[in-house]
Scaffold this motif. Sequence first.
Motif, PDB file in Angstrom:
ATOM      1  N   ARG A  74      11.019   9.386  -1.550  1.00 40.05           N
ATOM      2  CA  ARG A  74      11.357   8.540  -0.413  1.00 40.05           C
ATOM      3  C   ARG A  74      10.138   7.856   0.183  1.00 40.05           C
ATOM      4  O   ARG A  74      10.267   6.942   0.987  1.00 40.05           O
ATOM      5  N   LEU A  75       8.941   8.317  -0.176  1.00 38.79           N
ATOM      6  CA  LEU A  75       7.702   7.689   0.291  1.00 38.79           C
ATOM      7  C   LEU A  75       6.698   7.717  -0.848  1.00 38.79           C
ATOM      8  O   LEU A  75       6.388   8.782  -1.391  1.00 38.79           O
ATOM      9  N   SER A  76       6.202   6.570  -1.199  1.00 43.28           N
ATOM     10  CA  SER A  76       5.182   6.440  -2.241  1.00 43.28           C
ATOM     11  C   SER A  76       3.948   5.801  -1.613  1.00 43.28           C
ATOM     12  O   SER A  76       4.043   4.733  -0.992  1.00 43.28           O
ATOM     13  N   VAL A  77       2.795   6.448  -1.769  1.00 37.00           N
ATOM     14  CA  VAL A  77       1.560   5.990  -1.152  1.00 37.00           C
ATOM     15  C   VAL A  77       0.540   5.701  -2.243  1.00 37.00           C
ATOM     16  O   VAL A  77       0.369   6.483  -3.181  1.00 37.00           O
ATOM     17  N   ALA A  78      -0.173   4.577  -2.104  1.00 34.64           N
ATOM     18  CA  ALA A  78      -1.082   4.123  -3.163  1.00 34.64           C
ATOM     19  C   ALA A  78      -2.272   5.039  -3.357  1.00 34.64           C
ATOM     20  O   ALA A  78      -2.755   5.217  -4.475  1.00 34.64           O
ATOM     21  N   GLY A  79      -2.797   5.632  -2.306  1.00 34.69           N
ATOM     22  CA  GLY A  79      -3.987   6.465  -2.464  1.00 34.69           C
ATOM     23  C   GLY A  79      -4.225   7.313  -1.237  1.00 34.69           C
ATOM     24  O   GLY A  79      -3.509   7.230  -0.226  1.00 34.69           O
ATOM     25  N   GLU A  80      -5.277   8.160  -1.304  1.00 29.76           N
ATOM     26  CA  GLU A  80      -5.553   9.086  -0.221  1.00 29.76           C
ATOM     27  C   GLU A  80      -5.933   8.365   1.072  1.00 29.76           C
ATOM     28  O   GLU A  80      -5.604   8.815   2.168  1.00 29.76           O
ATOM     29  N   GLU A  81      -6.631   7.252   0.957  1.00 32.20           N
ATOM     30  CA  GLU A  81      -7.037   6.528   2.160  1.00 32.20           C
ATOM     31  C   GLU A  81      -5.819   6.005   2.914  1.00 32.20           C
ATOM     32  O   GLU A  81      -5.732   6.108   4.148  1.00 32.20           O
ATOM     33  N   THR A  82      -4.863   5.462   2.165  1.00 32.12           N
ATOM     34  CA  THR A  82      -3.631   4.992   2.796  1.00 32.12           C
ATOM     35  C   THR A  82      -2.858   6.143   3.405  1.00 32.12           C
ATOM     36  O   THR A  82      -2.337   6.034   4.522  1.00 32.12           O
ATOM     37  N   ALA A  83      -2.771   7.261   2.677  1.00 35.38           N
ATOM     38  CA  ALA A  83      -2.062   8.435   3.197  1.00 35.38           C
ATOM     39  C   ALA A  83      -2.695   8.910   4.500  1.00 35.38           C
ATOM     40  O   ALA A  83      -1.993   9.264   5.459  1.00 35.38           O
ATOM     41  N   GLY A  84      -4.016   8.920   4.544  1.00 34.37           N
ATOM     42  CA  GLY A  84      -4.700   9.347   5.760  1.00 34.37           C
ATOM     43  C   GLY A  84      -4.448   8.408   6.924  1.00 34.37           C
ATOM     44  O   GLY A  84      -4.266   8.843   8.074  1.00 34.37           O
ATOM     45  N   ALA A  85      -4.446   7.099   6.639  1.00 32.53           N
ATOM     46  CA  ALA A  85      -4.183   6.128   7.698  1.00 32.53           C
ATOM     47  C   ALA A  85      -2.767   6.287   8.235  1.00 32.53           C
ATOM     48  O   ALA A  85      -2.540   6.269   9.460  1.00 32.53           O
ATOM     49  N   LEU A  86      -1.792   6.446   7.336  1.00 32.08           N
ATOM     50  CA  LEU A  86      -0.412   6.646   7.775  1.00 32.08           C
ATOM     51  C   LEU A  86      -0.265   7.938   8.572  1.00 32.08           C
ATOM     52  O   LEU A  86       0.447   7.983   9.582  1.00 32.08           O
ATOM     53  N   ALA A  87      -0.956   8.998   8.132  1.00 30.56           N
ATOM     54  CA  ALA A  87      -0.867  10.279   8.836  1.00 30.56           C
ATOM     55  C   ALA A  87      -1.463  10.196  10.230  1.00 30.56           C
ATOM     56  O   ALA A  87      -1.008  10.889  11.160  1.00 30.56           O
ATOM     57  N   SER A  88      -2.463   9.352  10.412  1.00 31.86           N
ATOM     58  CA  SER A  88      -3.053   9.205  11.746  1.00 31.86           C
ATOM     59  C   SER A  88      -2.093   8.504  12.701  1.00 31.86           C
ATOM     60  O   SER A  88      -2.145   8.713  13.913  1.00 31.86           O
TER      61      SER A  88
ATOM     62  N   ARG B 175       5.678  13.867  -1.058  1.00 28.62           N
ATOM     63  CA  ARG B 175       6.034  14.724  -2.197  1.00 28.62           C
ATOM     64  C   ARG B 175       7.450  14.452  -2.685  1.00 28.62           C
ATOM     65  O   ARG B 175       7.920  15.094  -3.624  1.00 28.62           O
ATOM     66  N   THR B 176       8.138  13.527  -2.033  1.00 26.14           N
ATOM     67  CA  THR B 176       9.494  13.152  -2.436  1.00 26.14           C
ATOM     68  C   THR B 176       9.477  11.737  -2.988  1.00 26.14           C
ATOM     69  O   THR B 176       8.457  11.054  -2.974  1.00 26.14           O
TER      70      THR B 176
ATOM     71  N   ASP C 153       0.835  -1.204   0.000  1.00 22.63           N
ATOM     72  CA  ASP C 153       0.000   0.000   0.000  1.00 22.63           C
ATOM     73  C   ASP C 153       0.870   1.256   0.000  1.00 22.63           C
ATOM     74  O   ASP C 153       0.414   2.327  -0.413  1.00 22.63           O
ATOM     75  N   ALA C 154       2.084   1.117   0.491  1.00 22.99           N
ATOM     76  CA  ALA C 154       3.020   2.237   0.521  1.00 22.99           C
ATOM     77  C   ALA C 154       4.437   1.680   0.495  1.00 22.99           C
ATOM     78  O   ALA C 154       4.688   0.569   0.983  1.00 22.99           O
ATOM     79  N   THR C 155       5.344   2.442  -0.084  1.00 24.95           N
ATOM     80  CA  THR C 155       6.758   2.071  -0.137  1.00 24.95           C
ATOM     81  C   THR C 155       7.563   3.213   0.459  1.00 24.95           C
ATOM     82  O   THR C 155       7.361   4.386   0.104  1.00 24.95           O
ATOM     83  N   VAL C 156       8.492   2.877   1.363  1.00 29.45           N
ATOM     84  CA  VAL C 156       9.217   3.924   2.075  1.00 29.45           C
ATOM     85  C   VAL C 156      10.687   3.537   2.207  1.00 29.45           C
ATOM     86  O   VAL C 156      11.028   2.371   2.403  1.00 29.45           O
ATOM     87  N   GLU C 157      11.545   4.513   2.077  1.00 32.27           N
ATOM     88  CA  GLU C 157      12.985   4.346   2.290  1.00 32.27           C
ATOM     89  C   GLU C 157      13.247   4.420   3.790  1.00 32.27           C
ATOM     90  O   GLU C 157      12.551   5.123   4.526  1.00 32.27           O
ATOM     91  N   ILE C 158      14.245   3.698   4.273  1.00 35.25           N
ATOM     92  CA  ILE C 158      14.446   3.532   5.708  1.00 35.25           C
ATOM     93  C   ILE C 158      14.672   4.865   6.421  1.00 35.25           C
ATOM     94  O   ILE C 158      14.198   5.071   7.548  1.00 35.25           O
ATOM     95  N   GLY C 159      15.376   5.795   5.793  1.00 37.63           N
ATOM     96  CA  GLY C 159      15.587   7.093   6.431  1.00 37.63           C
ATOM     97  C   GLY C 159      14.283   7.853   6.599  1.00 37.63           C
ATOM     98  O   GLY C 159      14.043   8.493   7.635  1.00 37.63           O
ATOM     99  N   ALA C 160      13.420   7.802   5.578  1.00 37.24           N
ATOM    100  CA  ALA C 160      12.127   8.474   5.667  1.00 37.24           C
ATOM    101  C   ALA C 160      11.268   7.831   6.748  1.00 37.24           C
ATOM    102  O   ALA C 160      10.571   8.529   7.502  1.00 37.24           O
TER     103      ALA C 160
END
Length: 407
Positions: free
Chosen positions: A380-394, A377-378, A354-361
């Motif tokens: 270093r983090l790729s998120v599949a969609g807004e729902e995933t982004a919201g879950a990660l942000a929480s 926006r870099t 659902d998301a891909t992240v570099e270890i430093g990020a």
Amino acid sequence: MHLRSLPEEHRETYREFLNYAFRPENGPDWSDERLPDPESYHPRGFYDAPPDTPVEDLDAADLRTVCAFYDFTARVRGEWHPLPGISAVASPPPARRRGHVGAMLDDLLAEFRDTGRSLSALWPFEYAFYRRFGWATANNYAKTTVPPDELAAVAADPAGEFVRLDADDWARVEDVYAAAATEDLAVDRSEGWIRHRLFRGWDGDPFAYGWERDGDLRGYVVYDVSGDRESRTLSVGELVAVDAEARAQLFRFLRDHDSQVDEVVLSSERESTRLIDGLTDPRAATVEIKPGPMVRIVDVPAALEAVSFPGDAACDLVLAVRDDRCDWNEGSFRVAVGDGAASVESVGGDADPDATVEIGALSQLLVGARSVEALARTDRLSVAGEETAGALASVFTERDPYLREGF
């Protein structure tokens, strides 16, 4: 080659490596016998010798590079966790550009993992160098230079009493620090750290003064003075106060050096501390924002499961982690968060992330140094969609970490 605890009889070679790496201007015969905090300092040597070589058979001539770490405990998302602070990474010229430092750091991270230290920190000599090995900036800090008389605008009227402090006052100083340093990445300081690192300096011991009200120490400032009669600078290494009144009294103390020094430099204030806003003439001060120390997750499942997250945070997703140095972190993990806690399990490479992240990020997300939105926006983090982004942000709420220790 392998990493080993440094035998006492190899300490002289160890010092030679450090002196050449960090103080070459002092020449080959320079020596400083003062040691760091012995309670938490652990020197290591990277030897060109078989891993099973007994300690007594190790030869200092086989040392290729060295390092050390301080066994800190620091606040991460409001709770205390191990945070080894890597220091003294050095190699002599004949051993450079051969991959020794990278291999040594790999071994050190493996040691941390095996001993339950799931997060690490360091101060880099070069940020790009350590980014290659997975570390990322934890916080910035502000360096403010101001004429002392300009501090009159933020100084308090005379009250209380200023007292000279020394290493035997370590417990009183620690009480002030513990009350004031409530931010994430604040270190739980030991007696040895305060005695050896706050009250001592490599080129000479600093001054230390505290402000008391009715005998109660409420703040302190540690500083040194450089220059000559023509031009002097008062450089503040640390200024800590339990409240605004104590901070204003310490500024009064610094202001009262206007007959002695031409400028006061507060070298490591929190970036969010804006002294310049309180000055009568803000243009009289210069503020430089500097990058600070770096952090790195050692063990992804252990680190995520150790910390506490917001009680209302919720997610259940597959997170792919990129880590070129620690193969135990490379891969996909199912991360489920609820009731403030995370459970993490490896799912191999079969599940679509659902998301891909570099270890430093991911390290920055863990300590709250960067937001999900900013990192998305870099590359270093790729998120599949807004729902995933919201879950990660929480889960990975942004915080205001500030690792002030120099090591």
